[in-house]
Design a protein around this motif. Structure first.
Motif, PDB file in Angstrom:
ATOM      1  N   PHE A   1       0.856  -1.200   0.000  1.00 38.35           N
ATOM      2  CA  PHE A   1       0.000   0.000   0.000  1.00 38.35           C
ATOM      3  C   PHE A   1       0.886   1.242   0.000  1.00 38.35           C
ATOM      4  CE2 PHE A   1      -2.671   3.198   2.153  1.00 38.35           C
ATOM      5  CZ  PHE A   1      -3.827   3.104   1.386  1.00 38.35           C
ATOM      6  N   GLY A   2       0.612   2.176  -0.910  1.00 42.83           N
ATOM      7  CA  GLY A   2       1.424   3.385  -1.023  1.00 42.83           C
ATOM      8  C   GLY A   2       2.364   3.368  -2.207  1.00 42.83           C
ATOM      9  N   TYR A   3       2.481   2.204  -2.868  1.00 43.75           N
ATOM     10  CA  TYR A   3       3.355   2.062  -4.037  1.00 43.75           C
ATOM     11  C   TYR A   3       2.587   1.423  -5.194  1.00 43.75           C
ATOM     12  CZ  TYR A   3       7.434   2.805  -0.963  1.00 43.75           C
ATOM     13  OH  TYR A   3       8.347   3.327  -0.086  1.00 43.75           O
ATOM     14  N   TYR A   4       3.175   1.506  -6.386  1.00 42.56           N
ATOM     15  CA  TYR A   4       2.703   0.746  -7.537  1.00 42.56           C
ATOM     16  C   TYR A   4       3.930   0.243  -8.293  1.00 42.56           C
ATOM     17  CZ  TYR A   4       3.885   4.707 -10.625  1.00 42.56           C
ATOM     18  OH  TYR A   4       4.565   5.687 -11.318  1.00 42.56           O
ATOM     19  N   VAL A   5       3.732  -0.725  -9.184  1.00 44.41           N
ATOM     20  CA  VAL A   5       4.833  -1.270  -9.977  1.00 44.41           C
ATOM     21  C   VAL A   5       4.766  -0.670 -11.382  1.00 44.41           C
ATOM     22  CG1 VAL A   5       5.877  -3.352 -10.929  1.00 44.41           C
ATOM     23  CG2 VAL A   5       4.839  -3.408  -8.654  1.00 44.41           C
ATOM     24  N   ASP A   6       5.841  -0.026 -11.819  1.00 45.10           N
ATOM     25  CA  ASP A   6       5.826   0.631 -13.131  1.00 45.10           C
ATOM     26  C   ASP A   6       6.108  -0.370 -14.250  1.00 45.10           C
ATOM     27  OD1 ASP A   6       8.561   0.155 -13.211  1.00 45.10           O
ATOM     28  OD2 ASP A   6       9.126   2.194 -12.672  1.00 45.10           O
ATOM     29  N   GLU A   7       6.186   0.129 -15.482  1.00 47.28           N
ATOM     30  CA  GLU A   7       6.364  -0.738 -16.651  1.00 47.28           C
ATOM     31  C   GLU A   7       7.713  -1.439 -16.646  1.00 47.28           C
ATOM     32  OE1 GLU A   7       5.723   1.703 -20.044  1.00 47.28           O
ATOM     33  OE2 GLU A   7       3.548   1.891 -19.726  1.00 47.28           O
ATOM     34  N   GLN A   8       8.678  -0.890 -15.940  1.00 46.30           N
ATOM     35  CA  GLN A   8      10.006  -1.509 -15.843  1.00 46.30           C
ATOM     36  C   GLN A   8      10.097  -2.459 -14.652  1.00 46.30           C
ATOM     37  OE1 GLN A   8       9.778   2.008 -16.594  1.00 46.30           O
ATOM     38  NE2 GLN A   8       9.929   1.225 -18.712  1.00 46.30           N
ATOM     39  N   ASP A   9       8.943  -2.726 -14.010  1.00 48.23           N
ATOM     40  CA  ASP A   9       8.863  -3.661 -12.883  1.00 48.23           C
ATOM     41  C   ASP A   9       9.575  -3.135 -11.631  1.00 48.23           C
ATOM     42  OD1 ASP A   9       7.755  -6.004 -11.920  1.00 48.23           O
ATOM     43  OD2 ASP A   9       9.582  -7.161 -12.196  1.00 48.23           O
ATOM     44  N   HIS A  10       9.578  -1.827 -11.458  1.00 51.41           N
ATOM     45  CA  HIS A  10      10.154  -1.216 -10.257  1.00 51.41           C
ATOM     46  C   HIS A  10       9.041  -0.590  -9.407  1.00 51.41           C
ATOM     47  CE1 HIS A  10      13.946  -1.141 -12.752  1.00 51.41           C
ATOM     48  NE2 HIS A  10      14.388  -1.641 -11.615  1.00 51.41           N
ATOM     49  N   TYR A  11       9.273  -0.522  -8.108  1.00 51.44           N
ATOM     50  CA  TYR A  11       8.316   0.094  -7.189  1.00 51.44           C
ATOM     51  C   TYR A  11       8.417   1.613  -7.281  1.00 51.44           C
ATOM     52  CZ  TYR A  11       7.990  -4.528  -4.999  1.00 51.44           C
ATOM     53  OH  TYR A  11       7.810  -5.859  -4.762  1.00 51.44           O
ATOM     54  N   GLN A  12       7.260   2.267  -7.373  1.00 45.43           N
ATOM     55  CA  GLN A  12       7.193   3.727  -7.392  1.00 45.43           C
ATOM     56  C   GLN A  12       6.127   4.199  -6.411  1.00 45.43           C
ATOM     57  OE1 GLN A  12       9.423   5.340  -8.919  1.00 45.43           O
ATOM     58  NE2 GLN A  12      10.205   3.909 -10.459  1.00 45.43           N
ATOM     59  N   ILE A  13       6.294   5.415  -5.902  1.00 43.88           N
ATOM     60  CA  ILE A  13       5.336   5.975  -4.943  1.00 43.88           C
ATOM     61  C   ILE A  13       4.013   6.295  -5.634  1.00 43.88           C
ATOM     62  CG2 ILE A  13       4.852   7.972  -3.461  1.00 43.88           C
ATOM     63  CD1 ILE A  13       7.820   8.078  -2.805  1.00 43.88           C
ATOM     64  N   GLU A  14       2.925   5.885  -4.996  1.00 45.50           N
ATOM     65  CA  GLU A  14       1.578   6.159  -5.505  1.00 45.50           C
ATOM     66  C   GLU A  14       1.042   7.405  -4.792  1.00 45.50           C
ATOM     67  OE1 GLU A  14      -1.749   3.063  -6.732  1.00 45.50           O
ATOM     68  OE2 GLU A  14      -1.773   3.410  -4.565  1.00 45.50           O
ATOM     69  N   ASP A  15       0.828   8.457  -5.535  1.00 48.18           N
ATOM     70  CA  ASP A  15       0.479   9.754  -4.948  1.00 48.18           C
ATOM     71  C   ASP A  15      -0.812   9.705  -4.127  1.00 48.18           C
ATOM     72  OD1 ASP A  15       2.716  10.871  -6.105  1.00 48.18           O
ATOM     73  OD2 ASP A  15       1.659  11.508  -7.931  1.00 48.18           O
ATOM     74  N   ALA A  16      -1.771   8.896  -4.553  1.00 49.16           N
ATOM     75  CA  ALA A  16      -3.077   8.889  -3.880  1.00 49.16           C
ATOM     76  C   ALA A  16      -3.027   8.220  -2.510  1.00 49.16           C
ATOM     77  CB  ALA A  16      -4.108   8.193  -4.765  1.00 49.16           C
ATOM     78  N   THR A  17      -2.175   7.210  -2.339  1.00 48.61           N
ATOM     79  CA  THR A  17      -2.187   6.438  -1.087  1.00 48.61           C
ATOM     80  C   THR A  17      -0.969   6.658  -0.189  1.00 48.61           C
ATOM     81  OG1 THR A  17      -1.215   4.565  -2.298  1.00 48.61           O
ATOM     82  CG2 THR A  17      -3.619   4.592  -2.062  1.00 48.61           C
ATOM     83  N   ALA A  18       0.108   7.195  -0.757  1.00 48.09           N
ATOM     84  CA  ALA A  18       1.328   7.416   0.042  1.00 48.09           C
ATOM     85  C   ALA A  18       1.082   8.295   1.276  1.00 48.09           C
ATOM     86  CB  ALA A  18       2.423   8.016  -0.827  1.00 48.09           C
ATOM     87  N   PRO A  19       0.278   9.377   1.180  1.00 43.74           N
ATOM     88  CA  PRO A  19       0.025  10.201   2.372  1.00 43.74           C
ATOM     89  C   PRO A  19      -0.659   9.430   3.505  1.00 43.74           C
ATOM     90  CG  PRO A  19      -0.578  11.397   0.385  1.00 43.74           C
ATOM     91  CD  PRO A  19      -0.310   9.993  -0.030  1.00 43.74           C
ATOM     92  N   ILE A  20      -1.454   8.407   3.145  1.00 36.28           N
ATOM     93  CA  ILE A  20      -2.134   7.614   4.173  1.00 36.28           C
ATOM     94  C   ILE A  20      -1.125   6.783   4.953  1.00 36.28           C
ATOM     95  CG2 ILE A  20      -3.894   5.829   4.571  1.00 36.28           C
ATOM     96  CD1 ILE A  20      -5.257   6.743   2.001  1.00 36.28           C
ATOM     97  N   VAL A  21      -0.102   6.271   4.271  1.00 36.92           N
ATOM     98  CA  VAL A  21       0.963   5.517   4.945  1.00 36.92           C
ATOM     99  C   VAL A  21       1.655   6.411   5.971  1.00 36.92           C
ATOM    100  CG1 VAL A  21       3.172   4.319   4.657  1.00 36.92           C
ATOM    101  CG2 VAL A  21       1.337   3.977   2.987  1.00 36.92           C
ATOM    102  N   LYS A  22       1.970   7.617   5.564  1.00 33.59           N
ATOM    103  CA  LYS A  22       2.627   8.557   6.479  1.00 33.59           C
ATOM    104  C   LYS A  22       1.720   8.878   7.665  1.00 33.59           C
ATOM    105  CE  LYS A  22       5.377  10.712   2.790  1.00 33.59           C
ATOM    106  NZ  LYS A  22       5.683  11.955   2.047  1.00 33.59           N
ATOM    107  N   GLU A  23       0.422   9.002   7.387  1.00 27.29           N
ATOM    108  CA  GLU A  23      -0.531   9.289   8.459  1.00 27.29           C
ATOM    109  C   GLU A  23      -0.601   8.138   9.456  1.00 27.29           C
ATOM    110  OE1 GLU A  23      -5.257  10.478   9.085  1.00 27.29           O
ATOM    111  OE2 GLU A  23      -4.539   9.766   7.133  1.00 27.29           O
ATOM    112  N   ILE A  24      -0.563   6.905   8.955  1.00 23.96           N
ATOM    113  CA  ILE A  24      -0.611   5.723   9.824  1.00 23.96           C
ATOM    114  C   ILE A  24       0.566   5.728  10.795  1.00 23.96           C
ATOM    115  CG2 ILE A  24      -0.345   3.202   9.843  1.00 23.96           C
ATOM    116  CD1 ILE A  24      -2.018   3.166   7.245  1.00 23.96           C
TER     117      ILE A  24
END
Length: 494
Positions: free
Chosen positions: A155-178
């Protein structure tokens, strides 16, 4: 306990009456055991030899919502007849806290199949080293490049076309809040309830206790990549500072020593295995509180709550530890393990037709390659032999891949691998609830509990054994009074 009923008929010889009969008997079972039925899933004219059943898949998907604790089927063959599908989906359900119960088979048919399923679920622990190396090599190369390797992004990341983890703007703030809420004094349960009230979901599923706990303990949030033995710091965009992450781990260790605020239903390890010897109803776990506020945990007959059965309750820890001890005693016997391995190996023979066919084709190609190599060694070499060699090498490579895929989908273990897997069960960490639960689910078929003895059935055919309980002054029964005679525990191996 909440349950759903799964019913199915497969052929023209069966019809709606078959469904009605299954539902009726499943409902009777639920009512008898005081289980609340919250829904039904029905597949009509669908074979259990395949998992391509709409309502079956709907039920599996709904299990992730944690809205029911068990699935009641008329008989186990309604759930699946393919043992690989059965092993796979039971494992999925187990992770979601859901068990499969047969209304008509308290002692399930083909009990030894449960043992084989358990080994198949964990066969990666001892499967062919040569085969696993082929995959491991490619995955290790991907891991060194910090690629996702098929692992779902937290939660807070997504996998890009190159198969790497990237920050997901919509959910990343919720991780920080947790993290902020937890460091601010909120408990994991409180955070889960807060997020649920706001409609926050993780891949479509509610933010429950386990989801929040995983977020608070996942080192990916500080940028650490881990796959197998490969660990790479700062390989992922970090969401949380190392200082905050370490502070959370320290706080969690302190809270772990405090009185438990969260208890999983799986704490009662014998649920769905334990039955009342007097009336046959299921026995489930309960917590009682004394006048001094001391907590007592025990198993109780479901019908005794309505005063329909006078079965005495039994102390939870006493009974569970005795069962675990006897399982460990069973699998520590090398002769029994060897016999079990032989039986389980024989069970696989009827399901290995496709693999045998591929192996035969592969052997034929290898024979042709050997003959061609001998011809070349004798000086017979031309553009034709070169073409034949290339074609055979390509066929061999394709067949090896096809064989590997077939073995992954329908693994056929050697007798030595099965024996190794059974011996591996001796190493299970029984200091954890997960370890104890795995042993019980693998080996225990059913337990019928009486006031002065109990009868246990294992997923193993063998000889009966009597164990005598000598300490009469420390009765496991929580009701007043102890049995006057020595308690004989009658064990029957199925």
């Amino acid at each position: 306990m909440k349950a759903v009923i799964y019913a199915r008929f497969s052929s023209e010889k069966q019809n709606e009456a078959s469904i009605e009969g299954q539902l009726r008997e499943c409902m009777q079972y639920a009512e008898f055991n005081k289980i609340q039925v919250v829904g039904n899933y029905i597949d009509r004219a669908q074979s259990a030899k395949t998992d391509h059943r709409p309502e079956f898949q709907h039920m599996i998907k709904d299990s992730y919502k944690h809205s029911f604790d068990c699935i009641i089927v008329w008989k186990l063959d309604r759930f699946a007849r393919n043992r690989y599908d059965s092993a796979y989906y039971k494992n999925v359900l187990k992770k979601n806290g859901v068990r499969v119960i047969s209304a008509k088979e308290t002692i399930s048919q083909g009990a030894e199949g449960i043992l084989l399923e358990s080994l198949l679920e964990g066969y990666a622990e001892f499967y062919s080293a040569e085969l696993s190396e082929k995959v491991k090599r490619g995955m290790t190369e991907n891991a060194l490049k910090a690629k996702a390797n098929g692992v779902r992004a937290p939660f807070g990341y997504y996998v890009d076309e190159q198969d790497h983890y990237q920050i997901e703007d919509a959910t990343a703030p919720i991780v920080k809040e947790i993290y902020s809420l937890y460091l601010g004094g909120k408990r994991v349960n409180d955070i889960a309830k807060l997020l649920t009230s706001r409609g926050v979901k993780n891949r479509g599923y509610s933010m429950n206790y386990n989801a929040v706990f995983r977020i608070l303990t996942n080192r990916k949030y500080i940028g650490e990549y881990k796959f197998g033995d490969v660990i790479i710091p700062n390989a992922i965009p970090a969401l949380i500072s190392v200082e905050d992450f370490d502070a959370v781990q320290t706080k969690m260790k302190v809270n772990k020593k405090a009185p438990a605020m969260h208890r999983s239903e799986d704490d009662y390890l014998l649920t769905t295995h334990l039955f009342c010897g007097k009336c046959g109803a299921m026995m489930t776990g309960e917590i009682g509180t004394s006048h001094t506020d001391r907590k007592y945990r025990y198993y109780r007959c479901n019908r005794s709550k309505q005063h329909k059965c006078d079965k005495k309750t039994v102390k939870k820890d006493w009974l569970e530890e005795l069962v675990i001890d006897e399982i460990l005693s069973l699998i520590s016997d090398d002769e029994i393990v060897k016999e079990l391995a032989e039986r389980l190996y024989e069970m696989q023979e009827n399901d290995s037709t496709a693999i045998n066919s591929i192996q035969a084709q592969l052997a034929e190609v290898e024979k042709k390659l050997k003959n061609l190599a001998e011809a070349i060694a004798q000086g017979i070499f031309s553009s034709t032999t070169k073409k034949m060699l290339d074609e055979l090498e390509e066929q061999k490579s394709n067949l090896e891949l096809e064989l590997y895929q077939a073995q992954i989908k329908n693994p056929v273990l050697t007798q030595e691998q099965i024996e190794f897997g059974l011996c591996n069960l001796r190493k299970i960490d029984i200091s954890t609830q997960e370890g104890k639960q795995r042993l019980i689910d693998t080996f225990v078929n059913s337990i019928y509990l009486y006031d002065d003895h109990f009868v246990i059935t294992f997923n193993y055919k063998g000889q009966s054994k009597t164990v005598t309980f000598e300490q009469l002054n420390s009765s496991p029964l929580t009701s007043t009074g102890s049995p006057k005679n020595k308690s004989a525990f009658l064990w029957a191996y199925f």
